[in-house]
Design a protein around this motif. Structure first.
Motif, mmCIF file in Angstrom:
data_model
loop_
_atom_site.group_PDB
_atom_site.id
_atom_site.type_symbol
_atom_site.label_atom_id
_atom_site.label_comp_id
_atom_site.label_asym_id
_atom_site.label_seq_id
_atom_site.Cartn_x
_atom_site.Cartn_y
_atom_site.Cartn_z
ATOM 1 N N THR A 29 14.661 1.542 -19.291
ATOM 2 C CA THR A 29 15.707 2.512 -19.904
ATOM 3 C C THR A 29 15.485 2.262 -21.559
ATOM 4 O OG1 THR A 29 17.876 3.434 -19.979
ATOM 5 C CG2 THR A 29 17.820 1.055 -20.175
ATOM 6 N N GLY A 30 16.187 3.164 -22.150
ATOM 7 C CA GLY A 30 16.268 3.190 -23.613
ATOM 8 C C GLY A 30 16.619 4.586 -24.194
ATOM 9 N N SER A 31 16.347 5.012 -25.294
ATOM 10 C CA SER A 31 16.854 6.192 -25.960
ATOM 11 C C SER A 31 16.095 7.100 -25.421
ATOM 12 C CB SER A 31 16.898 6.001 -27.406
ATOM 13 O OG SER A 31 17.183 7.147 -28.071
ATOM 14 N N VAL A 32 16.885 8.272 -25.483
ATOM 15 C CA VAL A 32 16.053 9.637 -25.386
ATOM 16 C C VAL A 32 14.842 9.475 -26.307
ATOM 17 C CG1 VAL A 32 16.162 12.049 -25.640
ATOM 18 C CG2 VAL A 32 17.867 11.119 -24.319
ATOM 19 N N ALA A 33 13.655 9.955 -26.290
ATOM 20 C CA ALA A 33 12.753 10.203 -26.802
ATOM 21 C C ALA A 33 11.906 8.796 -27.363
ATOM 22 C CB ALA A 33 12.930 10.909 -28.123
ATOM 23 N N VAL A 34 12.473 7.741 -26.963
ATOM 24 C CA VAL A 34 11.960 6.447 -27.417
ATOM 25 C C VAL A 34 10.621 5.936 -26.910
ATOM 26 C CG1 VAL A 34 12.916 4.832 -25.694
ATOM 27 C CG2 VAL A 34 12.633 4.097 -27.953
ATOM 28 N N GLY A 35 10.207 6.804 -25.787
ATOM 29 C CA GLY A 35 8.765 6.607 -25.055
ATOM 30 C C GLY A 35 8.761 5.856 -23.639
ATOM 31 N N LYS A 36 9.859 6.101 -23.171
ATOM 32 C CA LYS A 36 9.855 5.257 -21.651
ATOM 33 C C LYS A 36 8.886 6.066 -20.724
ATOM 34 C CE LYS A 36 14.411 6.881 -21.025
ATOM 35 N NZ LYS A 36 14.335 7.440 -22.246
ATOM 36 N N SER A 37 8.568 7.226 -20.736
ATOM 37 C CA SER A 37 7.851 7.700 -19.969
ATOM 38 C C SER A 37 6.389 7.373 -20.105
ATOM 39 C CB SER A 37 7.808 9.425 -19.811
ATOM 40 O OG SER A 37 9.098 9.819 -19.314
ATOM 41 N N THR A 38 6.150 7.203 -21.400
ATOM 42 C CA THR A 38 4.712 6.854 -21.907
ATOM 43 C C THR A 38 4.553 5.309 -21.445
ATOM 44 O OG1 THR A 38 4.701 8.464 -23.816
ATOM 45 C CG2 THR A 38 3.348 6.405 -23.720
ATOM 46 N N LYS A 142 24.364 -4.999 -5.847
ATOM 47 C CA LYS A 142 23.184 -5.276 -6.302
ATOM 48 C C LYS A 142 22.014 -4.689 -5.680
ATOM 49 C CE LYS A 142 20.627 -9.720 -7.117
ATOM 50 N NZ LYS A 142 20.748 -11.150 -7.070
ATOM 51 N N THR A 143 21.817 -4.535 -4.528
ATOM 52 C CA THR A 143 20.987 -3.790 -3.685
ATOM 53 C C THR A 143 20.713 -2.450 -4.003
ATOM 54 O OG1 THR A 143 22.601 -3.314 -1.896
ATOM 55 C CG2 THR A 143 21.357 -5.363 -1.506
ATOM 56 N N ASP A 144 21.862 -1.912 -4.706
ATOM 57 C CA ASP A 144 21.701 -0.447 -5.122
ATOM 58 C C ASP A 144 21.405 -0.164 -6.662
ATOM 59 O OD1 ASP A 144 22.892 0.125 -2.460
ATOM 60 O OD2 ASP A 144 24.560 0.903 -3.036
ATOM 61 N N ARG A 145 20.766 -1.204 -7.124
ATOM 62 C CA ARG A 145 20.299 -0.972 -8.698
ATOM 63 C C ARG A 145 19.010 -1.861 -8.463
ATOM 64 N NH1 ARG A 145 23.784 -2.715 -12.523
ATOM 65 N NH2 ARG A 145 25.800 -2.508 -10.992
ATOM 66 N N PRO A 146 18.320 -1.780 -9.760
ATOM 67 C CA PRO A 146 16.875 -2.281 -9.913
ATOM 68 C C PRO A 146 16.884 -3.783 -9.821
ATOM 69 C CG PRO A 146 17.281 -0.339 -11.569
ATOM 70 C CD PRO A 146 18.675 -0.532 -10.723
ATOM 71 N N ASP A 147 15.880 -4.359 -9.366
ATOM 72 C CA ASP A 147 15.735 -5.789 -9.331
ATOM 73 C C ASP A 147 15.842 -6.440 -10.819
ATOM 74 O OD1 ASP A 147 15.447 -5.844 -6.552
ATOM 75 O OD2 ASP A 147 13.469 -5.393 -6.738
ATOM 76 N N ILE A 148 15.098 -5.585 -11.799
ATOM 77 C CA ILE A 148 15.358 -6.039 -13.003
ATOM 78 C C ILE A 148 15.328 -4.926 -14.009
ATOM 79 C CG2 ILE A 148 13.882 -8.078 -12.388
ATOM 80 C CD1 ILE A 148 11.472 -6.846 -14.147
ATOM 81 N N LEU A 149 16.033 -5.071 -15.281
ATOM 82 C CA LEU A 149 15.992 -4.091 -16.021
ATOM 83 C C LEU A 149 15.225 -4.399 -17.205
ATOM 84 C CD1 LEU A 149 17.579 -1.297 -16.671
ATOM 85 C CD2 LEU A 149 19.216 -2.805 -17.680
ATOM 86 N N VAL A 150 14.455 -3.198 -17.712
ATOM 87 C CA VAL A 150 13.841 -3.414 -19.054
ATOM 88 C C VAL A 150 14.026 -2.415 -19.949
ATOM 89 C CG1 VAL A 150 11.419 -3.099 -19.999
ATOM 90 C CG2 VAL A 150 11.672 -4.243 -17.582
ATOM 91 N N TYR A 151 14.374 -2.928 -21.120
ATOM 92 C CA TYR A 151 14.963 -2.018 -22.070
ATOM 93 C C TYR A 151 13.980 -1.702 -23.162
ATOM 94 C CZ TYR A 151 18.256 0.112 -25.358
ATOM 95 O OH TYR A 151 19.021 1.118 -26.197
ATOM 96 N N LEU A 152 13.654 -0.522 -23.739
ATOM 97 C CA LEU A 152 12.708 -0.329 -24.509
ATOM 98 C C LEU A 152 13.612 0.205 -25.936
ATOM 99 C CD1 LEU A 152 9.802 0.171 -25.376
ATOM 100 C CD2 LEU A 152 9.964 2.644 -24.570
ATOM 101 N N ASP A 153 13.354 -0.600 -26.885
ATOM 102 C CA ASP A 153 14.281 -0.570 -28.191
ATOM 103 C C ASP A 153 13.306 -0.085 -29.245
ATOM 104 O OD1 ASP A 153 16.362 -0.699 -29.830
ATOM 105 O OD2 ASP A 153 16.154 -2.639 -30.083
ATOM 106 N N ALA A 154 14.048 0.318 -30.316
ATOM 107 C CA ALA A 154 13.381 0.940 -31.603
ATOM 108 C C ALA A 154 14.421 1.262 -32.555
ATOM 109 C CB ALA A 154 12.347 2.326 -31.189
ATOM 110 N N ASP A 155 13.943 1.488 -33.903
ATOM 111 C CA ASP A 155 14.876 1.788 -34.946
ATOM 112 C C ASP A 155 15.336 3.026 -34.704
ATOM 113 O OD1 ASP A 155 14.537 -0.673 -35.934
ATOM 114 O OD2 ASP A 155 13.080 -0.194 -37.414
ATOM 115 N N GLN A 156 16.479 3.434 -35.189
ATOM 116 C CA GLN A 156 17.006 4.656 -34.729
ATOM 117 C C GLN A 156 16.499 5.825 -35.691
ATOM 118 O OE1 GLN A 156 21.279 4.934 -35.275
ATOM 119 N NE2 GLN A 156 21.782 3.471 -33.543
#
Length: 242
Positions: A29-38, A142-156
């Motif tokens: 996860t992370g902001s809209v347009a931060v590049g999550k899909s990429t 817990k079983t209904d959420r991802p095992d780990i969460l990765v956050y993609l950050d960047a300057d606003q």
């Protein structure tokens, strides 16, 4: 390890975590347009051919536009209340059991695409990228959420630049596609379209980022920071403490 790129480090950690279990569900996860899909695509390619990964966008779990319009939520699209979180939780439960029906989303029409839904068999690594994740302490088990969460950050400031570029890319493409959601804005001049895009960012996406998305960063298992040149650095990794 310090000579590795942020992507290399992330791939290495996912492989190490997977080695201790049968499969792994990763929330990205992370902001809209931060590049999550990429980033998700790069991860998927880096993990091939073994163990391999499947990528699912959470946009498919957005409520259809017809429902959002009825509930007067179109201007809050992407906020937590615009997602069918139970459907997302149910899909995660199902994939843990071996198979799930995954909904699809069309960014050109800006709506859920029922015809694009697919049945997905559980992969070694499932990358679930997007928004709509429950914050820690929420009602989702817990079983209904991802095992780990990765956050993609960047300057606003960088995210704002990328958001504008993405909006204008869709706006330009709509010139020859009357079915595109962005076709309704083609009567605008370029400066007007850019001004409108920045208004959308300030009134919708930025508040969503600061109120609902950024708080997840403090609880993410792994946080990556992307600079203006799109270079990635791992800035925290709680999985190493587990």
């Amino acid at each position: 390890m310090q000579d590795m790129t942020g992507l290399d480090q992330l791939v290495s950690r996912l492989r190490a975590i997977l080695a201790e279990r049968d499969y792994l569900i990763v929330g990205l996860t992370g902001s809209v347009a931060v590049g999550k899909s990429t980033l998700a695509r790069a991860l998927g390619e880096a993990l091939l051919p073994d163990p391999g990964a499947e990528i699912v966008g959470t946009d498919g779990f957005l409520l259809p536009n017809a429902i959002l319009e009825k509930r007067e939520l179109m201007m809050r699209k992407g906020f937590p209340e615009t997602y069918d979180r139970e459907a997302m939780a149910a899909a995660i439960r199902s994939i843990r059991l071996g198979q799930a029906r995954i909904p699809a989303y069309d960014h050109e029409t800006y709506d859920v695409n029922p015809a694009g839904a697919r049945t997905l068999s559980r992969p070694d690594i499932l990358i679930l990228e997007g928004l709509g994740f429950e914050p820690p302490g929420g009602p989702v088990k817990k079983t209904d959420r991802p095992d780990i969460l990765v956050y993609l950050d960047a300057d606003q400031r960088d995210i704002e630049t990328w958001f504008l570029a993405r909006f204008m890319r869709f706006w330009n493409a709509a010139e020859h596609d009357p079915t595109s959601f962005y076709a309704q804005f083609r009567n605008m001049t370029v400066p007007q379209a850019e001004a409108f895009a920045m208004s959308v960012w300030r009134k919708i996406n930025l508040p969503n980022l600061t109120q609902h998305i950024e708080p997840l960063r403090e609880h993410a298992d792994i946080v990556l920071k992307k600079d203006a040149r799109h270079q990635l650095t791992v800035v925290s990794d709680r999985t190493l403490q587990a």
